[in-house]
Design an enzyme around this catalytic site. Structure first.
Site, short mmCIF file in Angstrom:
data_model
loop_
_atom_site.label_atom_id
_atom_site.label_comp_id
_atom_site.label_asym_id
_atom_site.label_seq_id
_atom_site.Cartn_x
_atom_site.Cartn_y
_atom_site.Cartn_z
N LYS A 1 50.64 35.89 30.20
CA LYS A 1 50.58 36.65 28.93
C LYS A 1 51.95 36.70 28.25
O LYS A 1 52.54 37.77 28.07
CB LYS A 1 50.04 38.06 29.18
CG LYS A 1 48.62 38.06 29.74
CD LYS A 1 48.08 39.46 29.86
CE LYS A 1 46.65 39.49 30.38
NZ LYS A 1 46.52 39.14 31.80
N ASP B 1 57.37 36.78 23.20
CA ASP B 1 58.82 36.89 23.01
C ASP B 1 59.12 36.22 21.67
O ASP B 1 58.19 35.85 20.94
CB ASP B 1 59.55 36.20 24.19
CG ASP B 1 60.94 36.81 24.45
OD1 ASP B 1 61.71 36.97 23.47
OD2 ASP B 1 61.24 37.11 25.61
N ARG C 1 30.92 40.75 37.49
CA ARG C 1 30.51 41.30 38.78
C ARG C 1 29.12 40.78 39.14
O ARG C 1 28.14 41.10 38.45
CB ARG C 1 30.48 42.84 38.73
CG ARG C 1 31.85 43.47 38.64
CD ARG C 1 32.64 43.24 39.94
NE ARG C 1 33.98 43.77 39.89
CZ ARG C 1 35.07 43.09 39.48
NH1 ARG C 1 34.96 41.84 39.08
NH2 ARG C 1 36.27 43.65 39.51
O1 C5P Z 1 39.22 41.53 40.53
P1 C5P Z 1 38.69 41.21 39.16
O2 C5P Z 1 37.52 40.24 39.21
O3 C5P Z 1 38.41 42.43 38.34
O4 C5P Z 1 39.90 40.45 38.48
C1 C5P Z 1 39.87 39.96 37.17
C2 C5P Z 1 41.12 39.22 36.88
O5 C5P Z 1 41.19 39.01 35.48
C3 C5P Z 1 42.40 39.94 37.26
O6 C5P Z 1 43.35 38.95 37.64
C4 C5P Z 1 42.81 40.63 35.99
O7 C5P Z 1 44.21 40.80 35.86
C5 C5P Z 1 42.34 39.64 34.95
N1 C5P Z 1 42.09 40.23 33.64
C6 C5P Z 1 41.20 41.28 33.42
N2 C5P Z 1 41.00 41.76 32.17
C7 C5P Z 1 41.66 41.22 31.14
C8 C5P Z 1 42.54 40.15 31.34
C9 C5P Z 1 42.73 39.68 32.61
O8 C5P Z 1 40.58 41.77 34.34
N3 C5P Z 1 41.44 41.67 29.93
#
Ligand code: C5P
Length: 237
Positions: free
Chosen positions: A68, A71, A182
């Site tokens: 992300k 700058d 999920r």
């Molecule tokens: O463990 P989980 O499936 O929730 O992880 C989702 C991944 O996507 C993590 O690495 C999180 O930092 C990233 N992410 C997110 N939501 C965002 C951007 C990135 O959950 N808006």
């Protein structure tokens, strides 16, 4: 333009949200051939994980570098050039016009694709207001998506709930990459706006980012394979 023709196996991006390279490499070994695409974010990158991008790319894997960036343009451009040399496939930047323009110009002639993060999914309207913004989340997401498209950004990171409406705005030219996935029956953790893998693809996602449901599972490979099975289109009769 038609929806992207992406192999099913490339649509699952497993987030290597792990504290060190040793554990990340053990997870990659456990997942074996079932997973083609990995994401390396702050936690692993800042724990010596960036060389793993080249290592995974050399093994034929795709890697999403989730740093992300934001700058001044020159600094973003030099950073993008360095990441492009690692063999990464995706790199995130925040969706500010100067930042996106610098990143798109710097990735020209490489295989790296730039993804813009429109508004962080942890932000609601009051968070934006507190940060000095006039627009609410949905208006700002829409405005930034349009700017990203005009500037030639390759894709957007968005919540699966935003995918369908963004698809209408940007058409099929840009990739949509969605975390907050999920599989039915798994813990939601801190994700609030979630969807199952199949529903997210149906809503217009191209790529699903999944971390904890896979990497914290007793059998990560079985979970990854179940996600891929869920998003595999049925064979034509
Ligand atoms: O463990 P989980 O499936 O929730 O992880 C989702 C991944 O996507 C993590 O690495 C999180 O930092 C990233 N992410 C997110 N939501 C965002 C951007 C990135 O959950 N808006």
């Amino acid at each position: 333009m038609q929806p992207a023709n992406i192999p099913v196996k490339d649509r699952l991006i497993v987030g290597l949200d792990l504290p060190d390279v040793e554990r990340a490499e053990a997870m990659v070994a456990k997942l074996g051939d079932s997973v083609n695409f990995y994401k390396i974010g702050y936690q692993l990158a800042y724990a010596g994980g960036l060389p793993l991008v080249r290592k995974l790319a050399d093994q034929g894997k795709k890697v999403f570098v989730d740093l992300k960036l934001h700058d001044i343009g020159n600094t973003v451009a030099r950073g993008v050039e360095s990441i492009a040399r690692t063999g990464a496939t995706f790199l995130t930047v925040h969706a500010y016009p100067q930042t996106m323009k610098a990143a798109v110009e710097a990735r020209a002639g490489t295989d790296l694709k730039i993804l813009a993060v429109t508004v962080l999914t942890s932000y609601d309207d009051s968070d934006l207001h507190a940060a000095g913004y006039r627009l609410g989340v949905s208006d700002l997401v829409e405005a930034r998506a349009q700017q990203a498209q005009v500037l030639g950004v390759d894709g957007l990171v968005c919540s699966p709930e935003e995918a369908a409406s963004l698809r209408k705005i940007i058409g099929h030219q840009m990739r949509l990459v969605t975390p907050g996935i999920r599989p039915a029956g798994t813990a939601t953790g801190d994700q609030k706006r979630i969807m199952t893998p199949a529903r997210a693809i149906a809503a217009g996602s191209d790529y699903l980012v999944v971390a904890r449901p896979v990497i914290e599972a007793a059998d990560p490979k079985a979970v990854a394979e179940a996600i891929l099975a869920e998003i595999t289109p049925p064979l034509a009769a």
